[in-house]
Every structure is written in structure tokens, then in C-alpha cells.
Design an enzyme around this catalytic site. Structure first.
Site, short mmCIF file in Angstrom:
data_model
loop_
_atom_site.label_atom_id
_atom_site.label_comp_id
_atom_site.label_asym_id
_atom_site.label_seq_id
_atom_site.Cartn_x
_atom_site.Cartn_y
_atom_site.Cartn_z
N ASN A 1 0.82 -1.21 0.00
CA ASN A 1 0.00 0.00 0.00
C ASN A 1 0.85 1.27 0.00
O ASN A 1 1.40 1.67 1.03
CB ASN A 1 -0.90 -0.05 1.24
N ASP B 1 -0.92 -3.30 10.37
CA ASP B 1 -2.25 -3.82 10.11
C ASP B 1 -3.25 -2.87 10.73
O ASP B 1 -3.07 -2.42 11.85
CB ASP B 1 -2.41 -5.23 10.69
N TYR C 1 -11.01 3.66 3.44
CA TYR C 1 -12.19 4.18 4.13
C TYR C 1 -12.11 5.69 4.41
O TYR C 1 -13.00 6.24 5.05
CB TYR C 1 -12.39 3.43 5.46
N HIS D 1 -4.83 7.56 13.41
CA HIS D 1 -4.49 6.31 14.09
C HIS D 1 -3.07 5.88 13.74
O HIS D 1 -2.30 5.44 14.59
CB HIS D 1 -5.50 5.24 13.67
P1 IMP Z 1 -4.82 -3.31 5.96
O1 IMP Z 1 -4.04 -2.88 7.15
O2 IMP Z 1 -4.10 -2.93 4.70
O3 IMP Z 1 -5.26 -4.75 6.03
O4 IMP Z 1 -6.13 -2.39 5.96
C1 IMP Z 1 -7.44 -2.88 6.07
C2 IMP Z 1 -8.36 -2.02 5.25
O5 IMP Z 1 -8.46 -0.74 5.84
C3 IMP Z 1 -7.93 -1.82 3.80
O6 IMP Z 1 -9.07 -1.88 2.98
C4 IMP Z 1 -7.35 -0.42 3.78
O7 IMP Z 1 -7.59 0.22 2.54
C5 IMP Z 1 -8.13 0.26 4.90
N1 IMP Z 1 -7.31 1.25 5.57
C6 IMP Z 1 -6.16 1.04 6.26
N2 IMP Z 1 -5.68 2.20 6.73
C7 IMP Z 1 -6.54 3.16 6.31
C8 IMP Z 1 -6.55 4.59 6.46
O8 IMP Z 1 -5.67 5.22 7.05
N3 IMP Z 1 -7.58 5.21 5.87
C9 IMP Z 1 -8.58 4.57 5.19
N4 IMP Z 1 -8.61 3.26 5.03
C10 IMP Z 1 -7.59 2.55 5.58
#
Ligand code: IMP
Length: 197
Positions: A21, A77, A153, A179
Site C-alpha cells: 500500500n 495492520d 475508508y 491512528h
Molecule cells: P490493511 O491494514 O491494509 O489490512 O487495511 C485494512 C483495510 O483498511 C484496507 O481496505 C485499507 O484500505 C483500509 N485502511 C487502512 N488504513 C486506512 C486509512 O488510514 N484510511 C482509510 N482506510 C484505511
């Protein structure tokens, strides 16, 4: 493995952020800019373990990433926990985003008065010996429409005290309350204390 790195020339301590990401990487670079920690991005995808606990997911991800990359690194995560949905999507945030997306979340909340939610990030550091996690949280509400801006999000989450979503706020305002910033500040404080220049 060799990574060409500007941090070497700037004589900064360097660690790797392993992720798929780039949105996260841009934020992490800005957040850690003044901490004296250089961050390189290495594209890395692992199969996430099934666990309700973000710390366990992040630690396991960091272990697999270290086995592959072999240099001190952080992974992260993140989960979005919506109170009136009993914390859903929480640890399933990635799958839920890919399947029902922001529109699906708004649909699930269409008859709910309580739109409060919480974003939680866990950063896991791993250098092969030391393994640590650092958590950051931001409370907020789910907006009643999908706004412009941001990623993931961001267009439906407004942090507490603001009527604008992360998406509308733009990166500078987002990272002043996010966060991710709170988790990274805890990591940077620990790292700089334990690994002085
Ligand atoms: P992961 O940590 O990449 O597994 O994130 C889980 C989900 O939350 C994914 O769909 C990310 O796009 C979303 N996400 C993680 N961090 C953020 C943020 O800071 N803003 C908006 N969406 C987030």
C-alpha cells in the site's frame, strides 16, 4: 538483498516498510520525517493469518516479511471498528473493503443512529531478534455519504471533533490526528531511545 537508499547518504538510520500500500507509505514518510528514521518502501504481499487480534496479524506479517527481506523492518495492520455493528469490519476491514466497499458500509448503517467508529493501527517492528508492536487509535464517525479524497475508508470516516472526513481533510490534516500517526509516534519514540544515532 541490496536496496539503493537515499538514507545511507543522509546518514539516517534506515528501516524498511514492507507493504503493498503506497498510500500508507506516503503517510509514514511524512509522519517520520522529523524523527531521523529513514524509511524505504519494499513491495511485499503476505497471506494474512485468520485472527481477530490485529497485533497477531501484524506480528506474523512482520515475521514472514523478515524471512524474505532480511533487514530491520516495520509492517502494519489496520482495522475500522464500527460500534453499532459490534466492531465489524474490524480485522476483516480489507476483505470488506474489497467486497462491499464504502457503499456497502453506508448501506449497513442506513437505519442506525449511532455512527461512531474507531480506526486502530498496529505497527510491528522486526529485526530478526527484536519483535515489538505499537498501537494507535482514533475515534470518529461514519459519514452519511462518500466524500471525495483519500483512499480506503478515508472518504467515509470523520475523526472526532471534525465534520470533514479524512478524505476531505487531505494528508496533512489527516496525519495530525490519525491512528497511524499515533502508532508511529510510539514506535519512533521507542526506536530512537533504543537505537540512538
Ligand atoms: P490493511 O491494514 O491494509 O489490512 O487495511 C485494512 C483495510 O483498511 C484496507 O481496505 C485499507 O484500505 C483500509 N485502511 C487502512 N488504513 C486506512 C486509512 O488510514 N484510511 C482509510 N482506510 C484505511
Amino acid at each position: 538483498m541490496f536496496y539503493f537508499s537515499i538514507w545511507f547518504f543522509l546518514k539516517l538510520r534506515k528501516i524498511i516498510f514492507a507493504s503493498t500500500n503506497e498510500g500508507k507509505y506516503k503517510e509514514i514518510l511524512s509522519i517520520l520525517r522529523d524523527s531521523g528514521i529513514g524509511i524505504d518502501f519494499v513491495r511485499f504481499k503476505s497471506t494474512e493469518i485468520q485472527s481477530e487480534i490485529l497485533e497477531d496479524v501484524a506480528l506474523e506479517k512482520s515475521k514472514v516479511a523478515y524471512e524474505k527481506i532480511g533487514q530491520p523492518l516495520i509492517v502494519e495492520d489496520t482495522g475500522l471498528f464500527i460500534n453499532s455493528l459490534n466492531g465489524f469490519p474490524g480485522p476483516y476491514s480489507s476483505y470488506v473493503f474489497q467486497t462491499i466497499g464504502n457503499m456497502g458500509i453506508l448501506d449497513l448503517l442506513s437505519n442506525k443512529k449511532n455512527r461512531s467508529a474507531l480506526f486502530r493501527t498496529v505497527i510491528a517492528y522486526n529485526d530478526g531478534n527484536v519483535k515489538m508492536t505499537f498501537t494507535g487509535e482514533t475515534k470518529g464517525v461514519i459519514s452519511d455519504r462518500i466524500t471525495e479524497g483519500g483512499w480506503g475508508y478515508d472518504p467515509i470516516f470523520a475523526p472526532e471533533g471534525s465534520s470533514f472526513t479524512y478524505g476531505q481533510q487531505g494528508i496533512t490534516n489527516k496525519i495530525s490526528v490519525s491512528h497511524r500517526t499515533r502508532a508511529l509516534n510510539r514506535f519512533a519514540e521507542w526506536y530512537c531511545k533504543n537505537y540512538p544515532k
